[in-house]
Design a protein around this motif. Structure first.
Motif, short mmCIF file in Angstrom:
data_model
loop_
_atom_site.label_atom_id
_atom_site.label_comp_id
_atom_site.label_asym_id
_atom_site.label_seq_id
_atom_site.Cartn_x
_atom_site.Cartn_y
_atom_site.Cartn_z
N SER A 393 7.47 3.21 3.48
CA SER A 393 6.79 1.92 3.53
C SER A 393 6.99 1.28 4.89
CB SER A 393 7.32 0.99 2.44
OG SER A 393 7.06 1.52 1.17
N SER A 398 -1.21 1.89 5.55
CA SER A 398 -2.23 0.92 5.14
C SER A 398 -2.92 0.28 6.34
CB SER A 398 -1.61 -0.16 4.25
OG SER A 398 -1.16 0.39 3.03
N GLN A 439 -4.72 -0.61 -3.34
CA GLN A 439 -3.52 -0.38 -4.15
C GLN A 439 -3.46 -1.38 -5.30
OE1 GLN A 439 0.09 -0.56 -1.92
NE2 GLN A 439 1.40 -0.09 -3.66
N GLU A 520 -3.20 4.29 -2.45
CA GLU A 520 -2.38 4.32 -3.67
C GLU A 520 -3.25 4.08 -4.90
OE1 GLU A 520 0.75 5.04 -4.12
OE2 GLU A 520 1.26 5.31 -2.02
N HIS A 551 2.14 7.86 -2.31
CA HIS A 551 3.58 8.06 -2.37
C HIS A 551 3.91 9.19 -3.34
CE1 HIS A 551 4.01 3.91 -0.58
NE2 HIS A 551 4.88 4.62 0.10
#
Length: 609
Positions: A393, A398, A439, A520, A551
């Motif tokens: 992260s 993103s 996401q 995601e 992920h």
């Protein structure tokens, strides 16, 4: 540019502090709106002039009423003068009704037009604007400010066409009846004007502060309603209640201060007006008793003076009321005058994206000065293939998705689609060639069908239902009370997280775009739903350029290439089989952790491909 610096730039325009700025703002409002309502304003002004004329005429005719009826005892006047008075009141009543209705309709139309204009403009602003301004606070502030344009115009029209004209006509009647008494009565004017000017300066800052505080109150209530499940889960009712009560107390104190400033004119105006009227009555009575002046003239003068009091009082408060309206109007223009930071280039072209090859070439980007999120990042996402981005992260995955949609502009380097730099094409054409599944799924007010159709407004019902089937959403949709026509509630509160995500995927699928971005996309799904949706996504990915952020490595093992992003750079690239064989690599470590925690090199090698 930092967020703080940007915010200062965004709201750098203060309330008008000089007469030139005030007149400039009024002039802008008139230029933007006046020509649209020429006939309506002409009708309203005609009604206002008629009402002002009738008011002055009532004062004028009082001399004949007193002299001809009560002094001369003229029998004909007993019938004619009351009839004239009645007709005058009737005309004034109709005129006031006409101007009120016309101005209300104009005002409602102005509010509606500025609401549409604001929404249209806000949707064109860049994403970073919404990152810097809380949505609930913004909505509450706009709701309070949008009436400022209407109030400015209405106050200007009614004050000039009704109050000013009525006062002028009545002053004319007073001067005609008695110039000396008129001079006595008008002595109250200059002190009132000076006092109003001082109060207006104090009102500007207080009004702006009150608007901001009230916006925070409404925003806090809206946020509490939207996050009610979190509020109750963490027993946040008491601290939130205390915080809102503090804001409400501040808002109440600020409103009380504004009321005190605004109404401070009343006692001074009343006392000065009372002093002037008392002086006129005493002096005129003395002249009538001692020198035998006509009571009709004196009565007509006093009637004109009393009738002039109301428009004079309204005009005295005009500057105070106008200041409040102009503060609201100026805050609306602060938003309307913002320029999108990702504006289309002057000669921007339409993006075709027939193949959909995506190239990041030496891209560097950061949200804050001196803090790079991406550093000299380069990769190619081949047309019709799937590229997966993985990494810890905060590594920049993103951000890559956001830059590709041009929510932000790169600071160095370039992003191309089929060889076209995305800064040289229109944003609308760029984003129309991209389907995006975020996401955190977001659903809008409306039905399930309407939410899916937002992906492509011209989609047929059959295409919507086909997209829902591909996203494995049809089962729960048909089980809903009204099927596809079931309202989703605020942000889909009546649906589970997995159901909201599947509707979000269906919305992307119905768009039928050559490029598919998945951030995601399966993160909110349970194991069964994930398996079903992954199968649907595998079918949807065919013949499309896909960039998927993930992920869960199990969802990207079949990707054509996997890019490991760390610290804003590509540190590894290859297929699942290639990367899992690098037992000391980043991807192998991620895979080992997700596959049991302590995978031996031999186990990792066995997991190839």
């Amino acid at each position: 540019m930092t967020k703080t610096a940007t915010k200062k730039k965004t709201f750098s325009i203060t309330a008008p502090e000089k007469r030139g700025l005030v007149l400039g703002l009024i002039g802008r409002i008139v230029r933007e709106n006046g020509h649209l309502f020429v006939r309506q304003y002409a009708l309203a002004i005609g009604c206002l002039v008629a009402a002002a004329g009738c008011t002055a005429f009532l004062a004028w005719i009082m001399r004949d009423v007193i002299d001809k009826i009560f002094v001369q005892q003229n029998r004909a006047a007993i019938y004619s003068l009351p009839a004239i008075v009645f007709v005058t009141f009737a005309i004034r009543g109709l005129a006031n009704y006409g101007q009120a209705v016309v101005l209300a309709r104009i005002g409602n139309n102005i509010v509606a037009r500025y609401q549409r204009r604001l929404f249209s403009h806000i949707t064109e602003l860049s994403v970073d604007f919404f990152a810097e301004n809380r949505s609930a606070h913004l909505a509450a502030r706009i709701n309070q400010n949008v009436s400022g344009i209407r109030d400015t115009l209405n106050l200007t029209v009614t004050s000039l066409a009704r109050d000013a004209l009525t006062l002028v006509f009545l002053v004319f009647v007073m001067i005609y009846q008695d110039p000396v008494l008129s001079g006595i009565a008008l002595l109250a004017g200059p002190p009132i004007v000076l006092m109003i000017g001082k109060l207006a300066k104090k009102l500007r800052a207080a009004t702006r502060q009150a608007i901001d505080i009230n916006a925070r109150v409404l925003a806090s209530m809206q946020e509490a309603a939207q996050g009610i499940t979190v509020v109750k889960a963490f027993t946040m009712e008491v601290p939130l209640r205390e915080r809102i009560e503090r804001l409400i107390l501040k808002a109440e104190e600020r409103s009380n201060k504004i009321a005190g400033i605004t109404e401070r004119t009343s006692p001074v105006t009343e006392m000065l007006a009372g002093l002037a009227i008392a002086g006129v009555i005493g002096y005129s009575g003395y002249r009538a008793v001692v020198y035998g002046y006509s009571p009709g003239s004196m009565f007509a003068f006093i009637t004109a003076l009393l009738l002039a009091y109301d428009p004079a009082r309204r005009l005295a408060k005009l500057q105070v009321q106008l200041e409040r309206a102009l503060v609201n109007a100026s805050m609306i223009y602060e938003i309307l005058d913002m320029e999108p930071r990702q504006a289309d280039a002057p000669n921007a072209r339409e993006l075709e994206a027939e193949h959909g090859e995506i190239v990041f070439r030496n891209v560097s980007f950061g949200y804050y000065p001196g803090e790079s999120v991406l550093r000299d990042l380069s990769f190619v996402a081949p047309a019709g293939r799937t590229t997966a981005l993985i990494g810890a992260s905060g590594g920049g995955k993103s951000t890559i998705i956001a830059l590709l949609q041009r929510f932000y502009d790169v600071q160095e380097g370039a992003i191309t689609i089929d060889g076209e730099d995305i800064r040289g094409v229109t944003k609308r054409s760029l984003r129309s060639r991209i389907a995006y599944v975020p996401q955190a799924p977001y659903l809008f007010e409306g039905t399930i069908r309407e939410n899916i159709r937002l992906g492509r407004p011209d989609a047929t019902d059959a295409e919507i239902e086909d997209a829902a089937r591909q996203a494995q959403a049809e089962e729960f949709i048909l089980a809903a009370p009204q099927g596809y026509d079931t309202p989703v509630g605020e942000n889909g509160m009546t649906l589970s997280g997995g159901q909201r995500q599947r509707l979000s995927i269906a919305r992307a699928l119905v768009r039928n775009a050559p490029i598919l971005l998945l951030d995601e996309a399966t993160s909110a799904l349970d194991t069964r739903s994930e398996t079903l949706v992954q199968a649907a996504l595998d079918a949807a990915m065919k013949d499309r350029t896909v960039i998927v952020v993930a992920h869960r490595l199990s969802t990207i093992t079949n990707a054509d290439q996997i890019l490991v992003v760390d610290g804003g750079q590509i540190v590894e690239r290859g297929t699942h089989g290639d990367l899992v064989d690098r037992v000391d690599g980043h991807y192998a470590r991620f895979y080992g952790l997700q596959s049991g925690g302590n995978r031996r090199p031999a186990d990792l090698a066995a997991a190839r491909g």
